[in-house]
Design an enzyme around this catalytic site. Structure first.
Site, PDB file in Angstrom:
ATOM      1  N   ALA A 248       0.800  -1.114   0.205  1.00 56.36           N
ATOM      2  CA  ALA A 248       0.065  -0.028   0.046  1.00 56.36           C
ATOM      3  C   ALA A 248       0.940   1.172   0.019  1.00 56.36           C
ATOM      4  O   ALA A 248       1.637   1.416   0.810  1.00 56.36           O
ATOM      5  CB  ALA A 248      -0.871   0.096   1.186  1.00 56.36           C
ATOM      6  N   LYS A 249       0.652   2.035  -0.965  1.00 59.15           N
ATOM      7  CA  LYS A 249       1.567   3.306  -1.108  1.00 59.15           C
ATOM      8  C   LYS A 249       1.281   4.314   0.078  1.00 59.15           C
ATOM      9  O   LYS A 249       2.426   4.924   0.501  1.00 59.15           O
ATOM     10  CB  LYS A 249       1.359   4.279  -2.635  1.00 59.15           C
ATOM     11  CG  LYS A 249       1.718   3.547  -3.660  1.00 59.15           C
ATOM     12  CD  LYS A 249       2.705   4.638  -4.527  1.00 59.15           C
ATOM     13  CE  LYS A 249       3.717   3.886  -5.333  1.00 59.15           C
ATOM     14  NZ  LYS A 249       3.412   3.853  -6.738  1.00 59.15           N
ATOM     15  N   ARG A 250       0.130   4.341   0.555  1.00 58.81           N
ATOM     16  CA  ARG A 250       0.175   5.260   1.532  1.00 58.81           C
ATOM     17  C   ARG A 250       0.518   4.891   3.167  1.00 58.81           C
ATOM     18  O   ARG A 250       0.615   5.497   3.832  1.00 58.81           O
ATOM     19  CB  ARG A 250      -1.478   5.779   1.503  1.00 58.81           C
ATOM     20  CG  ARG A 250      -1.626   6.900   0.335  1.00 58.81           C
ATOM     21  CD  ARG A 250      -3.130   7.477   0.452  1.00 58.81           C
ATOM     22  NE  ARG A 250      -4.066   6.323   0.122  1.00 58.81           N
ATOM     23  CZ  ARG A 250      -3.955   6.469  -1.373  1.00 58.81           C
ATOM     24  NH1 ARG A 250      -3.229   7.256  -2.052  1.00 58.81           N
ATOM     25  NH2 ARG A 250      -4.890   5.536  -1.558  1.00 58.81           N
TER      26      ARG A 250
END
Ligand code: GLU
Length: 316
Positions: A248-250
């Site tokens: 997950a990038k965030r």
């Protein structure tokens, strides 16, 4: 030819753990071969480039203890080291290909054309281009919109040297067809820029994420059409979440700065990542020199690598 490797981050956000491990392996491979490692910033697509991201990523690399022999900060004989400053080279390469009859103008409207300035990561490739404009050449005509430039991909096998697998053969014409070299708005495609830069910088081995494996035959083909032998390629299995999905990038735990904020040390972070790839770091001194002594990509796991569990929790 002396070994020259490169790490080519896109300044489109925070430095991801997957990029950190790729940078470590690229630097270790260069040290092991007694060669040099170059840092090249791939800021080709202005709207995707995030101000401040280059500085943040370079600081994260420094915090990890990874050093580059040449790059945007230290400079070097193969500079400039930002793609935004290298347009003249891309233009010259495009001219050479056009003079050889290898290109044509295409005004087909395809969402794919919009994306070509970025490296195509998993699931980002469009369908094969059917060759609608192929017969029309480079002559100006009444275009529906500013035309893109496409490469006329020759039929037949393209060989790539993979550092682990050896000789690999692919059919670019079948797999992707005539691909874009420059968008209608003048922005150069990732595939062209990366080949021009790897050749101009004398890169002998490309170490990068496995999701760019399918780009290697396109790049080898372009290199040969430009009159040079392509580098060899080492593709690093992707780092994924515990559930096997993309990180997950965030999520704070999936970036270097996030891990730093969680209290992790560079040695713990790189040590855990290296272990997940079957490699050993003693955790002393320059991590690339440390790993270089034992680095062996044949010990990489086959397929995606789940991020080590303890990196997904807060440091004690
Ligand atoms: N700049 C690309 C990326 O960050 C890497 C391209 C490459 O290594 O060929 O995804």
């Amino acid at each position: 030819m002396p070994y020259r490797g490169r790490f080519a981050p896109s300044p489109t956000g925070s430095l991801h753990l997957g990029s950190a491990v790729t940078a470590l392996f690229a630097a270790a491979a260069a040290r092991r071969a007694g060669g040099a490692i170059v840092c090249r910033v791939e800021d080709l697509d202005p709207p995707r480039t995030i101000p401040g991201s280059e500085t943040e990523q370079l600081e994260d690399l420094t915090w990890l203890g990874l050093r580059f022999d040449e790059g945007p900060v230290s400079g070097g004989p193969a500079g400039p080291y930002r793609q935004s400053e290298r347009h003249g080279l891309y233009e010259a390469a495009l001219d050479l290909l056009a003079r050889g009859g290898h290109t044509y103008l295409c005004d087909c409207s395809r969402a794919e054309i919009a994306r070509v300035a970025s490296a195509p990561h998993e699931g980002e490739e469009g369908p094969r281009y059917p060759g609608t404009c192929a017969k029309l050449g480079m002559e100006p005509r009444a275009f529906k919109r500013p035309p893109a430039v496409r490469l006329r991909v020759p039929d037949g096998p393209v060989s790539v040297i993979d550092s682990v697998e050896g000789l690999v053969v692919a059919d670019v014409a079948q797999a992707v067809g005539d691909f874009v070299l420059r968008r209608g708005d003048g922005v150069y495609a990732y595939q062209l820029a990366v080949v021009v830069d790897d050749l101009a910088m004398g890169i002998t081995e490309v170490v990068r994420g496995d999701d760019l494996r399918s780009s290697a035959p396109r790049q080898a083909l372009l290199a040969r059409l430009l009159g040079a032998e392509p580098p060899r390629y080492l593709h690093v299995p992707l780092l994924v979440g515990a559930d096997g999905a993309r990180l997950a990038k965030r999520s704070q735990s999936s970036t270097v700065s996030g891990q730093r904020a969680l209290g992790r040390s560079p040695a713990d972070l790189l040590g855990a990542l290296a272990r997940a790839y079957g490699q050993t770091l003693r955790g002393e001194g320059d991590p690339a020199a440390d790993l270089a002594e034992t680095f062996d990509p044949r010990r990489f796991p086959r397929g995606p690598v789940p991020v080590p569990a303890f990196l997904q929790t807060e440091a004690a």
